[in-house]
Design a protein around this motif. Structure first.
Motif, PDB file in Angstrom:
ATOM      1  N   CYS A  19       0.823  -1.200   0.000  1.00 53.98           N
ATOM      2  CA  CYS A  19       0.000   0.000   0.000  1.00 53.98           C
ATOM      3  C   CYS A  19       0.860   1.254   0.000  1.00 53.98           C
TER       4      CYS A  19
ATOM      5  N   SER B   5      -1.292   6.658  -2.161  1.00 51.08           N
ATOM      6  CA  SER B   5      -2.403   6.825  -3.105  1.00 51.08           C
ATOM      7  C   SER B   5      -2.430   5.683  -4.123  1.00 51.08           C
ATOM      8  N   SER B   6      -2.025   4.501  -3.680  1.00 48.98           N
ATOM      9  CA  SER B   6      -2.026   3.346  -4.569  1.00 48.98           C
ATOM     10  C   SER B   6      -2.089   2.070  -3.749  1.00 48.98           C
TER      11      SER B   6
ATOM     12  N   LYS C 264      -0.902  -1.908  -4.572  1.00 50.01           N
ATOM     13  CA  LYS C 264      -0.415  -3.008  -5.389  1.00 50.01           C
ATOM     14  C   LYS C 264      -0.727  -4.306  -4.648  1.00 50.01           C
TER      15      LYS C 264
ATOM     16  N   ASP D 275      -1.994  -3.278  -9.977  1.00 43.63           N
ATOM     17  CA  ASP D 275      -1.502  -2.034  -9.388  1.00 43.63           C
ATOM     18  C   ASP D 275      -2.582  -0.980  -9.596  1.00 43.63           C
ATOM     19  N   TRP D 276      -3.254  -0.609  -8.515  1.00 42.14           N
ATOM     20  CA  TRP D 276      -4.374   0.323  -8.608  1.00 42.14           C
ATOM     21  C   TRP D 276      -3.983   1.685  -8.063  1.00 42.14           C
ATOM     22  N   GLU D 277      -4.269   2.723  -8.820  1.00 43.58           N
ATOM     23  CA  GLU D 277      -4.153   4.083  -8.320  1.00 43.58           C
ATOM     24  C   GLU D 277      -5.450   4.431  -7.594  1.00 43.58           C
ATOM     25  N   THR D 278      -5.344   5.118  -6.462  1.00 48.50           N
ATOM     26  CA  THR D 278      -6.525   5.573  -5.738  1.00 48.50           C
ATOM     27  C   THR D 278      -6.536   7.095  -5.743  1.00 48.50           C
TER      28      THR D 278
ATOM     29  N   GLN E 280      -8.444   6.429   0.401  1.00 50.05           N
ATOM     30  CA  GLN E 280      -7.996   5.055   0.593  1.00 50.05           C
ATOM     31  C   GLN E 280      -8.332   4.561   1.997  1.00 50.05           C
TER      32      GLN E 280
END
Length: 369
Positions: free
Chosen positions: A8, A11-12, A14, A32-35, A41
């Motif tokens: 974590c 702002s992401s 993985k 891999d997610w961008e938040t 988050q």
């Protein structure tokens, strides 16, 4: 066993599902997610973990999760080693938040949500500081009174999971005296001797050391006192300056992204200056770590910049030519693993940082694999 690795950022998120055996780790799926930022988050942690479970189920062929490993950037003075954690341990983990206030709140929200989503599975905390827990007193001691040092104010070091992954990848080929240059949005240089960290550029927090994408790195403490006294900066304003407005972004006035700075360098003196400052800072740290090691067998470049930016690798190594360290331009552009010239005094390696795989390996070894 199948281990879910959660990595974590502020702002992401993985994550990856890994099949961990006695001698192998195989990736079954990864994302891999961008938040939309740390606050979102934190508030949306439970929804994120539900989506993670929904995502890995079809991607992994329905494989069950047997354990969960969490990357935590800081364990504070009380938690120095990777360890199994229960919900009752969350207050101990939260106690480290003042040491990494930008990273830990979002990460701990994910830990709590994961413990609910995967309530019957064991959970393991994997700390970026663990690899540096062996730092000798000479390297970990900050020049402050003992009354402050006794409160946990010391050099901790970071990017430890990346360093561990490099050491693991080298295996039997691990050199005695190795420097790991993890260069990304955050950047650090670590001296590794016989597989152990003996010195590193970052300090008590990940803001220390070299100038980074938007972090200042080490700075004259008098500057901070001046800003407080003469310009009425408070702790929050200083924190924003140090972590979000400085480094390459601050020098260039354009961006902290090296790709953007390379594109702008011909027309922008400030972009060129930022690139030169970064290359010089990394070279200085490498030279300093050679002093700590008392010699050098190899430099391993890793992280997004270290692995992919051939121009920056070359700019750094050119500043070390006086030490007899030379890069082969053709091999460097091709990003082949060994990119040193034939007459170089040491190897120059380009390696992938496999933090998530290392999280899975650690969690598997601590829970039954």
């Amino acid at each position: 066993m199948n281990v879910l690795a959660l990595n974590c950022g502020s702002s992401s998120l993985k994550f990856g599902l890994y099949q961990v055996g006695d001698q192998s780790v195989e990736c079954l799926c990864e994302e891999d997610w961008e938040t939309s930022g740390a606050d979102a988050q934190i508030s949306g942690a439970h929804d994120l973990l539900q989506k993670v479970e929904e995502k890995i189920r079809p991607l992994s062929g329905g494989a069950a999760v047997d354990a969960v490993g969490h990357r935590l950037v800081h364990g504070g003075p009380a938690l120095g080693r990777h360890c199994r954690i229960e919900r009752a341990d969350l207050p101990r983990l939260t106690a480290a938040v003042p040491f990494a206030p930008l990273h830990l709140p979002a990460a701990l929200a994910i830990v709590g949500a994961a413990m609910e989503q995967f309530s019957s599975q064991p959970h393991v905390a994997c700390f970026d500081t663990t690899f540096h827990w062996s730092l000798p007193a000479l390297a970990q001691t900050l020049p402050l009174p003992e009354t402050l040092r006794s409160q946990g104010i010391r050099r901790y070091g970071f990017h430890g999971l990346s360093c561990e992954s490099i050491v693991h990848q080298l295996g039997a080929d691990l050199p005695r005296d190795l420097i790991v240059a993890h260069l990304g949005n955050g950047a650090s240089v670590t001296a590794v001797q016989h597989g152990k960290s003996i010195d590193t550029s970052m300090g008590m927090t990940p803001a220390g050391g070299m100038p980074m994408s938007s972090r200042s790195g080490d700075i004259d403490p008098g500057v901070l006192v001046y800003l407080m006294r003469e310009m009425s900066y408070d702790a929050d304003r200083l924190e924003s300056l140090i972590n979000h407005e400085s480094g390459l972004k601050g020098i260039s006035g354009l961006s902290g992204d090296l790709r953007a700075l390379h594109r702008a360098a011909d027309a922008s003196p400030s972009a060129r200056l930022a690139l030169d400052c970064f290359a010089a800072a990394v070279a200085k740290q490498i030279a300093a770590m050679i002093t700590s090691l008392g010699g050098l067998d190899a430099i391993a470049f890793t992280g997004g910049i270290g692995q992919h930016d051939a121009a920056m690798r070359a700019a750094i190594i050119r500043r070390l030519a006086w030490l007899g360290i030379f890069i082969d331009d053709t091999r460097n552009v091709s990003a082949l693993s060994d990119v040193q010239r034939g007459d170089s005094r040491c190897r120059i390696l380009v390696m992938e940082s496999r933090e998530d795989e290392q999280i899975a390996r650690i969690a598997g070894s601590m829970t039954g694999a």
